[in-house]
Design a protein around this motif. Structure first.
Motif, short mmCIF file in Angstrom:
data_model
loop_
_atom_site.label_atom_id
_atom_site.label_comp_id
_atom_site.label_asym_id
_atom_site.label_seq_id
_atom_site.Cartn_x
_atom_site.Cartn_y
_atom_site.Cartn_z
N GLY A 48 13.59 67.91 57.66
CA GLY A 48 14.26 68.38 56.44
C GLY A 48 15.76 68.33 56.56
O GLY A 48 16.46 67.95 55.61
N GLY A 49 16.30 68.71 57.71
CA GLY A 49 17.74 68.67 57.92
C GLY A 49 18.28 67.25 57.89
O GLY A 49 19.34 66.99 57.32
N VAL A 50 17.55 66.33 58.48
CA VAL A 50 17.98 64.93 58.47
C VAL A 50 17.97 64.38 57.05
O VAL A 50 18.92 63.68 56.63
N VAL A 51 16.93 64.69 56.29
CA VAL A 51 16.84 64.19 54.92
C VAL A 51 17.97 64.78 54.06
O VAL A 51 18.62 64.06 53.30
N LEU A 52 18.21 66.08 54.19
CA LEU A 52 19.28 66.69 53.41
C LEU A 52 20.65 66.15 53.79
O LEU A 52 21.52 65.93 52.93
N THR A 53 20.87 65.90 55.08
CA THR A 53 22.14 65.32 55.52
C THR A 53 22.32 63.92 54.97
O THR A 53 23.42 63.53 54.52
N ALA A 57 25.29 62.67 52.44
CA ALA A 57 26.13 61.52 52.74
C ALA A 57 26.08 60.50 51.61
O ALA A 57 27.10 59.91 51.24
N ALA A 58 24.90 60.29 51.03
CA ALA A 58 24.77 59.34 49.92
C ALA A 58 25.56 59.81 48.71
O ALA A 58 26.22 59.01 48.04
N VAL A 59 25.52 61.10 48.42
CA VAL A 59 26.28 61.64 47.29
C VAL A 59 27.78 61.49 47.54
O VAL A 59 28.55 61.14 46.63
N ALA A 60 28.22 61.74 48.76
CA ALA A 60 29.64 61.61 49.08
C ALA A 60 30.12 60.17 48.94
O ALA A 60 31.19 59.90 48.37
N VAL A 61 29.33 59.22 49.43
CA VAL A 61 29.70 57.81 49.33
C VAL A 61 29.74 57.39 47.87
O VAL A 61 30.65 56.65 47.43
N THR A 62 28.77 57.85 47.09
CA THR A 62 28.74 57.50 45.66
C THR A 62 29.97 58.07 44.94
O THR A 62 30.60 57.39 44.11
N ALA A 63 30.33 59.30 45.26
CA ALA A 63 31.49 59.92 44.61
C ALA A 63 32.77 59.16 44.95
O ALA A 63 33.63 58.94 44.08
N ILE A 64 32.92 58.76 46.20
CA ILE A 64 34.12 58.02 46.61
C ILE A 64 34.17 56.67 45.91
O ILE A 64 35.23 56.24 45.42
N SER A 65 33.04 55.97 45.83
CA SER A 65 33.05 54.66 45.19
C SER A 65 33.31 54.76 43.69
O SER A 65 34.00 53.92 43.12
N VAL A 66 32.80 55.81 43.05
CA VAL A 66 33.09 56.01 41.62
C VAL A 66 34.57 56.32 41.42
O VAL A 66 35.20 55.84 40.47
#
Length: 83
Positions: A48-53, A57-66
């Motif tokens: 669960g910790g790995v999946v949430l991490t 990370a995916a949300v952070a990368v998406t926010a930076i690219s947007v």
């Protein structure tokens, strides 16, 4: 015709089992039990910790690219309006 032929098994003679006297041990108390959790819940928490991490990370990368795309589009639109 299609039924298997099983060999005849002779029934064993009945045997008497002598009674054994067992000493009753008291139930284990909380101090006797170990505090280490079993492997199942530990593995579930780790997965669960790995999946949430990974999701974070995916949300952070998406926010930076947007954000980068917004800056580039704003720059292109400002340059087009100046000409």
């Amino acid at each position: 015709m299609f039924r298997p032929k099983l060999p005849d098994v002779p029934t064993p003679p009945p045997t008497l089992i002598p009674q054994q006297h067992h000493q009753h041990n008291p139930a284990p108390t909380a101090a006797d039990r170990s505090l280490s959790p079993s492997a199942g819940p530990v593995a579930a928490v780790l997965v669960g910790g790995v999946v949430l991490t990974a999701l974070l990370a995916a949300v952070a990368v998406t926010a930076i690219s947007v954000a980068i795309a917004a800056v580039v589009l704003r720059s292109l639109l400002n340059n087009a309006n100046r000409r």
